[in-house]
Design a protein around this motif. Structure first.
Motif, PDB file in Angstrom:
ATOM      1  N   ILE A   1       0.838  -1.197   0.000  1.00 33.69           N
ATOM      2  CA  ILE A   1       0.000   0.000   0.000  1.00 33.69           C
ATOM      3  C   ILE A   1       0.871   1.244   0.000  1.00 33.69           C
ATOM      4  O   ILE A   1       1.751   1.400   0.850  1.00 33.69           O
ATOM      5  CB  ILE A   1      -0.943   0.005   1.221  1.00 33.69           C
ATOM      6  N   ASP A   2       0.625   2.116  -0.952  1.00 34.41           N
ATOM      7  CA  ASP A   2       1.276   3.431  -1.015  1.00 34.41           C
ATOM      8  C   ASP A   2       0.210   4.477  -0.771  1.00 34.41           C
ATOM      9  O   ASP A   2      -0.762   4.569  -1.526  1.00 34.41           O
ATOM     10  CB  ASP A   2       1.911   3.672  -2.392  1.00 34.41           C
ATOM     11  N   TRP A   3       0.384   5.255   0.280  1.00 34.12           N
ATOM     12  CA  TRP A   3      -0.558   6.328   0.580  1.00 34.12           C
ATOM     13  C   TRP A   3      -0.017   7.608  -0.033  1.00 34.12           C
ATOM     14  O   TRP A   3       1.107   8.005   0.241  1.00 34.12           O
ATOM     15  CB  TRP A   3      -0.699   6.516   2.093  1.00 34.12           C
ATOM     16  N   PHE A   4      -0.807   8.239  -0.853  1.00 32.88           N
ATOM     17  CA  PHE A   4      -0.412   9.499  -1.457  1.00 32.88           C
ATOM     18  C   PHE A   4      -1.283  10.601  -0.879  1.00 32.88           C
ATOM     19  O   PHE A   4      -2.502  10.579  -1.019  1.00 32.88           O
ATOM     20  CB  PHE A   4      -0.572   9.448  -2.988  1.00 32.88           C
ATOM     21  N   THR A   5      -0.647  11.536  -0.224  1.00 29.57           N
ATOM     22  CA  THR A   5      -1.359  12.670   0.348  1.00 29.57           C
ATOM     23  C   THR A   5      -0.711  13.952  -0.147  1.00 29.57           C
ATOM     24  O   THR A   5       0.347  13.922  -0.787  1.00 29.57           O
ATOM     25  CB  THR A   5      -1.311  12.625   1.889  1.00 29.57           C
ATOM     26  N   ALA A   6      -1.318  15.056   0.163  1.00 28.00           N
ATOM     27  CA  ALA A   6      -0.761  16.350  -0.261  1.00 28.00           C
ATOM     28  C   ALA A   6       0.583  16.596   0.429  1.00 28.00           C
ATOM     29  O   ALA A   6       0.749  16.307   1.614  1.00 28.00           O
ATOM     30  CB  ALA A   6      -1.741  17.459   0.088  1.00 28.00           C
ATOM     31  N   TRP A   7       1.539  17.108  -0.333  1.00 27.39           N
ATOM     32  CA  TRP A   7       2.848  17.418   0.201  1.00 27.39           C
ATOM     33  C   TRP A   7       2.844  18.844   0.739  1.00 27.39           C
ATOM     34  O   TRP A   7       2.224  19.737   0.139  1.00 27.39           O
ATOM     35  CB  TRP A   7       3.897  17.315  -0.896  1.00 27.39           C
ATOM     36  N   PRO A   8       3.587  19.105   1.804  1.00 25.90           N
ATOM     37  CA  PRO A   8       3.731  20.475   2.271  1.00 25.90           C
ATOM     38  C   PRO A   8       4.519  21.305   1.240  1.00 25.90           C
ATOM     39  O   PRO A   8       5.369  20.766   0.508  1.00 25.90           O
ATOM     40  CB  PRO A   8       4.520  20.359   3.584  1.00 25.90           C
ATOM     41  N   GLY A   9       4.251  22.584   1.193  1.00 22.44           N
ATOM     42  CA  GLY A   9       4.903  23.459   0.219  1.00 22.44           C
ATOM     43  C   GLY A   9       6.413  23.445   0.301  1.00 22.44           C
ATOM     44  O   GLY A   9       7.101  23.425  -0.720  1.00 22.44           O
TER      45      GLY A   9
END
Length: 132
Positions: free
Chosen positions: A115-123
């Motif tokens: 499982i690879d969780w992709f979430t928003a990256w910090p700026g």
């Protein structure tokens, strides 16, 4: 499955949660992840064609012994090749209760997957990657 088991190159099957029209689709994916096949997916005449399509690959691996292999042995070799050459990529959104419910109903989605969780990256992380 046929291309992966009787072909000569790896195959990717990409399936997203937006393509789920019936929960039976997810059950079939669960079976593929767990056992490498969907029970009774092929009628008898297709199984015969599959066995003949996989025979040349069996001859490469087993030599003359492949000529004496039964249809059951050839089909088992086909499933072995499916497990080796079929890569299943699932793209499911974790938002909402449908994802949780599917994980409970179909345990192979967790037990037989990386499982690879992709979430928003910090700026600042995006900026650091862009500058390197």
């Amino acid at each position: 499955m046929i291309e992966a088991g009787s072909g000569d190159r790896p195959v990717v099957f990409l399936f997203s949660d937006t393509q789920i029209a019936k929960e039976a689709f997810v059950e079939d994916i669960n079976n593929m992840l767990n056992a490498g096949e969907v029970p009774n997916i092929f009628p008898a005449d297709e199984k015969v064609a599959i066995c003949e399509a996989v025979r040349p690959f069996a001859k490469e691996k087993f030599g003359r012994a492949a000529s004496d292999m039964s249809p059951l042995q050839l089909y088992a070799y086909f499933i072995q090749r499916v497990k080796q050459f079929l890569h299943i990529v699932l793209a499911f959104s974790p938002i909402g209760s449908a994802f949780r419910d599917r994980l409970r109903l179909f345990p192979s989605l967790v037990n037989c997957c990386a499982i690879d969780w992709f979430t928003a990256w910090p700026g600042d992380a995006l900026l650091a990657v862009a500058e390197k």
